[in-house]
Design a protein around this motif. Structure first.
Motif, mmCIF file in Angstrom:
data_model
loop_
_atom_site.group_PDB
_atom_site.id
_atom_site.type_symbol
_atom_site.label_atom_id
_atom_site.label_comp_id
_atom_site.label_asym_id
_atom_site.label_seq_id
_atom_site.Cartn_x
_atom_site.Cartn_y
_atom_site.Cartn_z
ATOM 1 N N THR A 1 28.522 76.110 98.864
ATOM 2 C CA THR A 1 26.223 75.748 98.489
ATOM 3 C C THR A 1 25.676 76.540 99.319
ATOM 4 O O THR A 1 25.165 77.731 98.771
ATOM 5 C CB THR A 1 26.467 74.259 98.751
ATOM 6 N N LEU A 2 26.586 76.932 100.289
ATOM 7 C CA LEU A 2 25.870 77.867 101.007
ATOM 8 C C LEU A 2 25.726 79.052 101.000
ATOM 9 O O LEU A 2 24.754 80.171 100.537
ATOM 10 C CB LEU A 2 26.658 77.620 102.047
ATOM 11 N N HIS B 1 22.501 76.169 113.829
ATOM 12 C CA HIS B 1 21.903 76.660 112.461
ATOM 13 C C HIS B 1 21.912 75.127 112.227
ATOM 14 O O HIS B 1 22.914 75.402 111.279
ATOM 15 C CB HIS B 1 21.959 77.405 111.639
ATOM 16 N N PRO B 2 21.053 74.317 112.116
ATOM 17 C CA PRO B 2 20.953 72.859 111.207
ATOM 18 C C PRO B 2 19.970 73.392 110.130
ATOM 19 O O PRO B 2 19.013 74.575 109.953
ATOM 20 C CB PRO B 2 19.684 72.499 111.617
ATOM 21 N N LEU C 1 17.357 78.796 105.945
ATOM 22 C CA LEU C 1 18.252 79.481 105.639
ATOM 23 C C LEU C 1 17.565 81.176 106.479
ATOM 24 O O LEU C 1 18.103 81.966 106.311
ATOM 25 C CB LEU C 1 17.764 79.833 104.229
ATOM 26 N N GLU C 2 16.490 80.996 105.971
ATOM 27 C CA GLU C 2 16.004 82.296 106.769
ATOM 28 C C GLU C 2 15.718 83.050 107.948
ATOM 29 O O GLU C 2 16.177 83.878 108.597
ATOM 30 C CB GLU C 2 14.348 82.676 107.097
ATOM 31 N N ALA C 3 15.828 81.743 109.043
ATOM 32 C CA ALA C 3 16.362 81.608 109.903
ATOM 33 C C ALA C 3 17.608 82.804 110.510
ATOM 34 O O ALA C 3 18.532 83.067 111.089
ATOM 35 C CB ALA C 3 16.112 80.986 111.273
ATOM 36 N N LEU C 4 18.576 81.915 109.754
ATOM 37 C CA LEU C 4 19.857 82.167 109.593
ATOM 38 C C LEU C 4 20.192 83.166 109.190
ATOM 39 O O LEU C 4 20.978 84.034 109.238
ATOM 40 C CB LEU C 4 20.517 80.659 108.808
#
Ligand code: GDP
Ligand code: MG
Length: 302
Positions: free
Chosen positions: A24-25, A157-158, A167-170
């Motif tokens: 999914t990720l 990252h939560p 997801l952006e920060a990841l």
């Protein structure tokens, strides 16, 4: 130009126990369904690349079958060994790894995955997925502190892969771990796998979703025909089962189940390929294929 504006690219393995949300990720970062998803463990059987391109760089995600103990349902079966091998093998030649877990839960198989990763000598980003499911949001911070204590992660990252949160920060952190170099794939590419392979996976996704109990694990899919006919894709899929009795269940009363499996798979193919699809399906028996290394190889399991 400052360093932070230069283009980065590289590969990142996605590792974790079955069902935590690795595929999914991968799909959420790529922006398309390149890897099939179901609520059953061990849906992903193959290693595949998901290519996520951004203006600042390109992340090649190596989605893997989950690392699991070889026992229980999969007790020492050839399939189980092949899947663990694919997960471990994906750590060769990657620039970094994401270790995916579920918010609020760390169990024995997570420790197994962590140990494999810490031996790999690459930066590991911990992904705490499914935060949307946490009822008590105040439990998140203590959980993050607990799981990162005495373990070494490049970042934590939560996220919710399903709701596309965090997801952006990841992406920013992942890009920071990659070398400065031009992209390995074209910006419009989304996977290293052929449409033929993806078609088989989309049929298998429906088997995982629509069949109960142990049956999905006794099935695999072989694409016998994949032909372009003008604007139409003509696809023929064979669903392999291990016993006659299983064949009757997959077909269902009056063929209703097989029809539903085919209809859903076709919808997904049309979405992914952006073309009209004519899909035919057959069910055939090959005894004991899932515990037979030669049969696994013939069906495309590395
Ligand atoms: P994998 O085995 O690690 O690749 O896991 P999948 O990606 O196949 O997902 C397993 C199940 O978890 C599926 O039913 C997904 O829909 C579900 N899932 C994945 N990510 C999330 C999430 O962020 N939130 C919730 N609620 N469910 C998720
Ligand atoms: Mg998966």
């Amino acid at each position: 130009m400052s360093e932070s504006t230069s283009y980065r690219s590289g590969s990142v393995a996605v590792i974790g126990r079955p069902n935590v949300g690795k595929s999914t990720l991968t799909n959420a970062l790529v922006g398309a369904k390149v890897s099939i998803v179901s609520n059953r463990p061990q849906t992903t059987r193959h290693r595949l690349l998901g290519i996520a391109s951004f203006p600042q760089g390109q992340i090649v995600l190596v989605d893997t079958p989950g690392l699991h103990r070889e026992q229980g349902k999969f007790k020492a079966s050839a399939m189980s060994r092949v899947m663990n091998r694919a997960a471990r093998g994906s750590l060769e030649d990657v620039d970094a790894a994401m270790m995916v877990i579920e918010a609020g839960r760390w169990d024995e198989e997570d420790t197994l995955a962590y140990n494999v990763l810490s031996d790999a000598g690459i930066p590991v980003v911990l992904i705490v997925n499914k935060v949307d499911r946490l009822k008590d949001k105040s439990a998140l911070l203590p959980f993050l502190a607990e799981v990162s204590q005495e373990r070494s992660f490049a970042a934590v990252h939560p996220v919710s892969a399903l709701k596309r949160k965090g997801l952006e920060a990841l992406v920013k952190d992942l890009l920071g771990l990659l070398p400065e170099q031009p992209p390995m794939f074209g910006e419009d590419e989304i996977t290293d796998r052929s449409q033929r392979f993806l078609a088989g996976e989309l049929v298998r996704e429906q088997l995982m979703r629509q069949l109960g109990e142990e049956l999905p694990y006794a099935t695999t899919v072989e694409i016998e025909r994949f032909a372009e006919d003008g604007a139409l894709l003509r696809i023929g899929a064979v669903i392999w089962v291990e016993r006659e009795g299983q064949k009757a269940i997959v077909i269902g009363k009056g063929g209703t189940r097989l029809k539903e499996i085919g209809a859903k798979a076709r919808q997904q193919m049309e979405r992914l390929f952006g073309a009209k699809v004519f899909l035919e399906t057959w069910v055939r028996v090959r005894e004991g294929w899932s515990d037979d290394e030669a049969a696994l190889k013939a069906f495309g399991y590395e």
